[in-house]
Design a protein around this motif. Structure first.
Motif, mmCIF file in Angstrom:
data_model
loop_
_atom_site.group_PDB
_atom_site.id
_atom_site.type_symbol
_atom_site.label_atom_id
_atom_site.label_comp_id
_atom_site.label_asym_id
_atom_site.label_seq_id
_atom_site.Cartn_x
_atom_site.Cartn_y
_atom_site.Cartn_z
ATOM 1 N N ASP A 63 0.830 -1.212 0.000
ATOM 2 C CA ASP A 63 0.000 0.000 0.000
ATOM 3 C C ASP A 63 0.862 1.258 0.000
ATOM 4 N N ALA A 64 1.967 1.227 0.736
ATOM 5 C CA ALA A 64 2.837 2.415 0.813
ATOM 6 C C ALA A 64 3.406 2.763 -0.558
ATOM 7 N N TRP A 65 3.948 1.785 -1.256
ATOM 8 C CA TRP A 65 4.522 2.056 -2.571
ATOM 9 C C TRP A 65 3.437 2.424 -3.570
ATOM 10 N N GLN A 66 2.318 1.735 -3.531
ATOM 11 C CA GLN A 66 1.237 2.030 -4.469
ATOM 12 C C GLN A 66 0.665 3.426 -4.249
ATOM 13 N N SER A 67 0.690 3.910 -3.017
ATOM 14 C CA SER A 67 0.223 5.275 -2.732
ATOM 15 C C SER A 67 1.123 6.313 -3.398
ATOM 16 N N VAL A 68 2.417 6.059 -3.397
ATOM 17 C CA VAL A 68 3.349 6.966 -4.081
ATOM 18 C C VAL A 68 3.122 6.901 -5.588
ATOM 19 N N PHE A 69 3.011 5.683 -6.118
ATOM 20 C CA PHE A 69 2.797 5.516 -7.557
ATOM 21 C C PHE A 69 1.491 6.164 -8.016
ATOM 22 N N ALA A 70 0.497 6.209 -7.136
ATOM 23 C CA ALA A 70 -0.792 6.809 -7.501
ATOM 24 C C ALA A 70 -0.623 8.274 -7.866
ATOM 25 N N VAL A 71 0.232 8.974 -7.143
ATOM 26 C CA VAL A 71 0.436 10.402 -7.383
ATOM 27 C C VAL A 71 1.193 10.632 -8.683
ATOM 28 N N ASP A 72 2.327 9.942 -8.858
ATOM 29 C CA ASP A 72 3.145 10.237 -10.037
ATOM 30 C C ASP A 72 2.683 9.498 -11.300
ATOM 31 N N ASN A 73 1.597 8.745 -11.182
ATOM 32 C CA ASN A 73 1.026 8.074 -12.347
ATOM 33 C C ASN A 73 -0.438 8.443 -12.557
ATOM 34 N N SER A 74 -0.838 9.578 -12.047
ATOM 35 C CA SER A 74 -2.221 10.021 -12.145
ATOM 36 C C SER A 74 -2.444 10.848 -13.414
ATOM 37 N N PHE A 75 -3.422 10.413 -14.209
ATOM 38 C CA PHE A 75 -3.802 11.214 -15.371
ATOM 39 C C PHE A 75 -4.244 12.616 -14.947
ATOM 40 N N PHE A 76 -4.862 12.723 -13.777
ATOM 41 C CA PHE A 76 -5.335 14.027 -13.303
ATOM 42 C C PHE A 76 -4.170 14.944 -12.944
ATOM 43 N N VAL A 77 -3.168 14.413 -12.271
ATOM 44 C CA VAL A 77 -1.995 15.221 -11.914
ATOM 45 C C VAL A 77 -1.279 15.680 -13.182
ATOM 46 N N TRP A 78 -1.015 14.747 -14.085
ATOM 47 C CA TRP A 78 -0.309 15.102 -15.317
ATOM 48 C C TRP A 78 -1.162 15.982 -16.227
ATOM 49 N N GLY A 79 -2.466 15.747 -16.243
ATOM 50 C CA GLY A 79 -3.360 16.607 -17.019
ATOM 51 C C GLY A 79 -3.359 18.036 -16.501
ATOM 52 N N ALA A 80 -3.338 18.187 -15.177
ATOM 53 C CA ALA A 80 -3.277 19.521 -14.581
ATOM 54 C C ALA A 80 -1.963 20.214 -14.942
ATOM 55 N N LEU A 81 -0.867 19.453 -14.915
ATOM 56 C CA LEU A 81 0.428 20.034 -15.304
ATOM 57 C C LEU A 81 0.406 20.489 -16.760
ATOM 58 N N LEU A 82 -0.181 19.677 -17.628
ATOM 59 C CA LEU A 82 -0.272 20.073 -19.036
ATOM 60 C C LEU A 82 -1.170 21.291 -19.208
ATOM 61 N N ALA A 83 -2.288 21.321 -18.505
ATOM 62 C CA ALA A 83 -3.190 22.478 -18.596
ATOM 63 C C ALA A 83 -2.479 23.760 -18.170
ATOM 64 N N LEU A 84 -1.714 23.680 -17.087
ATOM 65 C CA LEU A 84 -0.959 24.856 -16.628
ATOM 66 C C LEU A 84 0.084 25.278 -17.660
ATOM 67 N N ALA A 85 0.799 24.315 -18.212
ATOM 68 C CA ALA A 85 1.816 24.637 -19.212
ATOM 69 C C ALA A 85 1.191 25.268 -20.454
ATOM 70 N N LEU A 86 0.044 24.753 -20.867
ATOM 71 C CA LEU A 86 -0.649 25.331 -22.023
ATOM 72 C C LEU A 86 -1.162 26.737 -21.702
ATOM 73 N N TYR A 87 -1.724 26.894 -20.521
ATOM 74 C CA TYR A 87 -2.256 28.199 -20.121
ATOM 75 C C TYR A 87 -1.162 29.264 -20.114
ATOM 76 N N PHE A 88 0.008 28.900 -19.565
ATOM 77 C CA PHE A 88 1.110 29.853 -19.473
ATOM 78 C C PHE A 88 2.026 29.822 -20.697
ATOM 79 N N ARG A 89 1.658 29.000 -21.679
ATOM 80 C CA ARG A 89 2.400 28.897 -22.946
ATOM 81 C C ARG A 89 3.887 28.620 -22.713
ATOM 82 N N ARG A 90 4.145 27.600 -21.932
ATOM 83 C CA ARG A 90 5.517 27.181 -21.607
ATOM 84 C C ARG A 90 5.853 25.933 -22.420
#
Length: 191
Positions: A63-90
């Motif tokens: 559970d401990a390792w899977q909890s970490v993997f959940a964050v860095d493998n989340s479509f929502f986390v990565w989607g938010a990062l992409l949305a921010l990058a697109l918004y700020f045109r980076r």
């Protein structure tokens, strides 16, 4: 997919000649979803001396390792990062987040019983694909060679795109790293 394949796919999708900032961002983004696995497994294997069988058959599924993997493998986390990058045109941010999302999109259908919580924090559901990139019981003996073949084709594309000796040396190194995991997993799981 094996991490080297993710780096190759990320570079093929986002890297551009003479743009080290974008290229580094693409490679880092392609690697980032696996970074925690390398850190945790490396710590256990190299520092604590934990046997590989324990790391990859027990700790990986904890559970401990899977909890970490959940964050860095989340479509929502990565989607938010992409949305921010697109918004700020980076451009570098777009390459980073785009390569991370590509990593997840390629991993999602290729993990049978070792998948991640790709929809965290909305859901802890894990997709159990009928196919695996490594598990022979789930067509890994077919998917693995396809992954290697496509990776080598993409390396050929990158070879044509990048003409400098340094870039081509890195591409040859990437080819070696793409093929090496085959032998690593055979050693870990005794063929």
């Amino acid at each position: 997919m094996n991490t080297p394949a993710h780096l190759i796919f990320g570079a093929a999708a986002f890297a551009r000649p003479n743009d080290w900032k974008i290229n580094c961002a693409a490679i880092l983004g392609a690697f980032a979803p696996d970074a925690s696995l390398y850190a945790m497994a490396g710590w256990h294997l190299r520092v604590l001396g934990t046997p590989p069988e324990v790391v990859f058959r027990e700790l990986y599924y904890s559970d401990a390792w899977q909890s970490v993997f959940a964050v860095d493998n989340s479509f929502f986390v990565w989607g938010a990062l992409l949305a921010l990058a697109l918004y700020f045109r980076r451009s570098a941010g777009i390459a980073f987040a785009g390569a991370g999302l590509l990593h997840l999109a390629l991993d999602f259908p290729l993990h049978h019983d070792d998948g991640r919580m790709h929809f965290w924090p909305v859901s802890t559901w894990v997709f159990e694909s009928p196919v695996s990139y490594w598990d022979r019981a789930h067509y890994g003996d077919i998917i693995g060679p396809i992954e290697i073949a496509v990776s080598l084709l993409l390396l050929g594309l990158l070879w044509r795109r990048f003409r400098s000796a340094i870039a081509r040396g890195l591409l040859l190194l990437a080819a070696c790293f793409q093929i090496a995991p085959v032998f690593f997993w055979l050693l870990v799981f005794d063929g």
